[in-house]
Write an enzyme that holds these catalytic residues in place. Structure first.
Site, PDB file in Angstrom:
ATOM      1  N   ASP A 261     -42.380  26.215  33.416  1.00 51.73           N
ATOM      2  CA  ASP A 261     -43.348  26.200  32.483  1.00 51.73           C
ATOM      3  C   ASP A 261     -44.364  27.525  32.343  1.00 51.73           C
ATOM      4  O   ASP A 261     -44.963  27.823  33.576  1.00 51.73           O
ATOM      5  CB  ASP A 261     -43.923  25.215  32.509  1.00 51.73           C
ATOM      6  CG  ASP A 261     -45.085  24.866  30.931  1.00 51.73           C
ATOM      7  OD1 ASP A 261     -45.142  26.078  30.408  1.00 51.73           O
ATOM      8  OD2 ASP A 261     -45.811  23.944  30.848  1.00 51.73           O
ATOM      9  N   GLY A 287     -38.504  23.169  31.771  1.00 54.40           N
ATOM     10  CA  GLY A 287     -39.784  24.117  31.226  1.00 54.40           C
ATOM     11  C   GLY A 287     -41.099  23.329  30.780  1.00 54.40           C
ATOM     12  O   GLY A 287     -41.121  22.092  31.350  1.00 54.40           O
ATOM     13  N   HIS A 288     -41.654  23.568  29.753  1.00 55.94           N
ATOM     14  CA  HIS A 288     -42.848  22.836  29.283  1.00 55.94           C
ATOM     15  C   HIS A 288     -42.620  21.383  28.805  1.00 55.94           C
ATOM     16  O   HIS A 288     -43.422  20.601  29.030  1.00 55.94           O
ATOM     17  CB  HIS A 288     -43.550  23.501  28.176  1.00 55.94           C
ATOM     18  CG  HIS A 288     -44.893  23.131  27.953  1.00 55.94           C
ATOM     19  ND1 HIS A 288     -45.979  23.241  28.515  1.00 55.94           N
ATOM     20  CD2 HIS A 288     -45.309  22.473  26.648  1.00 55.94           C
ATOM     21  CE1 HIS A 288     -46.942  22.550  27.963  1.00 55.94           C
ATOM     22  NE2 HIS A 288     -46.548  22.325  26.946  1.00 55.94           N
ATOM     23  N   PHE A 289     -41.412  21.213  28.263  1.00 56.77           N
ATOM     24  CA  PHE A 289     -41.008  19.830  27.771  1.00 56.77           C
ATOM     25  C   PHE A 289     -39.940  19.468  28.806  1.00 56.77           C
ATOM     26  O   PHE A 289     -38.814  19.449  28.193  1.00 56.77           O
ATOM     27  CB  PHE A 289     -40.606  19.848  26.511  1.00 56.77           C
ATOM     28  CG  PHE A 289     -41.596  20.308  25.307  1.00 56.77           C
ATOM     29  CD1 PHE A 289     -42.362  19.133  24.740  1.00 56.77           C
ATOM     30  CD2 PHE A 289     -42.094  21.495  24.978  1.00 56.77           C
ATOM     31  CE1 PHE A 289     -43.431  19.122  23.795  1.00 56.77           C
ATOM     32  CE2 PHE A 289     -43.032  21.666  24.067  1.00 56.77           C
ATOM     33  CZ  PHE A 289     -43.561  20.618  23.367  1.00 56.77           C
TER      34      PHE A 289
END
Length: 312
Positions: A261, A287-289
């Site tokens: 992320d 990543g971010h999710f």
């Protein structure tokens, strides 16, 4: 074989026999609404209601929909509640003149929903905007929080990626930095929040960011999201208070952090161990999710973590 199946079905229908629908299981997600102080709040619910509750708090610019792949994997053993904040997903988006869009207000409405549902004890799963919402609930009601699960919900200065330096300029003078907000709500940003740094681009559903950008493009969303982005400065200012709460209460804590992320970098996940030394920290290739590409791994870690907790 196909012909035989068709004939068999016809014979059953001819005798008046009808297929019986399968009953709902604990893993079946239901979709509900509640009125909280005049705001219609949408939430997903799944799992046995007599099991311990896990409240999932979503991030920007998504909704409780982001947990769709995770909920069925956890609902076989736990009661799950995942709300949409006002201005997000299927919840109402009141006019900012009637509902100020601050994280204080999002937390107040979310807490109002949990109280309306009669939830007196629960674990909290925080992601992104769910961090500032959840920490406000924890500070107000520490006696209700049985455990904490964190995915890319930052509470430490070292967890802020490079883009936050530009956002800090926006906080000082939003009118002087309109490009920062435009970039924040762009379609390109919606896609990259999911895919930037991924090792598995084939696991990402393009409808996800297409739908998120469509939501951001709705009338009134620019005013809502600009207010929340500006208010985010108060979250960073509150980091020391949140850290002090963690040091005092030391809740059982699991960190499952997408290490790729660029917004909330891996150092922010590792930092939780500074205030909760027994925290279990996993930096994932995601990543971010992170459940977009590591949902099975995250579900296994969450279930193992919750199963070790004493049940009230």
């Amino acid at each position: 074989m196909k012909t035989i199946a068709i004939l068999a079905t016809a014979m059953l229908l001819g005798t008046g026999i009808r297929a019986t629908p399968l009953p709902a299981t604990h893993a079946t997600t239901t979709y509900r609404y509640a009125n909280v102080d005049g705001v219609r709040v949408f939430y997903r619910e799944a799992g046995p209601k007599d099991a311990p509750t896990l409240v999932l708090l979503h991030g920007f610019p998504s909704s409780s929909r982001q947990f769709d792949s995770l909920i069925p994997l956890l609902a076989t053993r736990y009661h799950l509640v995942a709300p949409d904040y006002p201005g997000f997903g299927q919840s109402d988006s009141p006019d900012p003149s009637k509902y100020p869009y601050t994280f204080d207000n999002l937390a107040k409405t979310t807490n109002g929903l949990l109280e309306q549902l009669g939830l007196k004890h629960y674990a909290l799963y925080l992601h992104d905007y769910g961090g500032p919402v959840g920490f406000r609930i924890m500070l107000a009601h520490p006696e209700r929080v049985d455990a904490l699960i964190v995915s890319n919900a930052n509470a430490y200065q070292e967890g802020l990626g490079k883009k936050w330096a530009l956002i800090a300029g926006y906080w000082k003078d939003p009118k002087a930095h309109p490009d920062v907000f435009e970039s924040f709500v762009s379609r390109d940003a919606a896609e990259k929040r999911h895919t930037l740094g991924t090792s598995h681009p084939e696991r990402y559903h393009p409808d996800t960011w297409a739908d998120e950008f469509a939501h951001l493009s709705q009338p009134g969303q620019r005013a809502i999201q600009s207010s929340l982005l500006f208010d985010y400065r108060n979250n960073v200012a509150a980091y020391p208070e949140w850290q002090a709460w963690l040091r005092k209460h030391k809740p059982p804590t699991l960190v499952v952090w997408g290490n790729n992320d660029p917004s909330f970098i891996g150092a922010g996940g590792e930092a939780y161990k500074r205030d909760v030394p027994d925290a279990e920290v996993h930096l994932l290739d995601a990543g971010h999710f992170p459940w977009d590409e590591q949902v099975d791994a995250i579900a296994s870690l969450v279930l193992a973590f919750l199963d070790r907790r004493p049940r009230r």
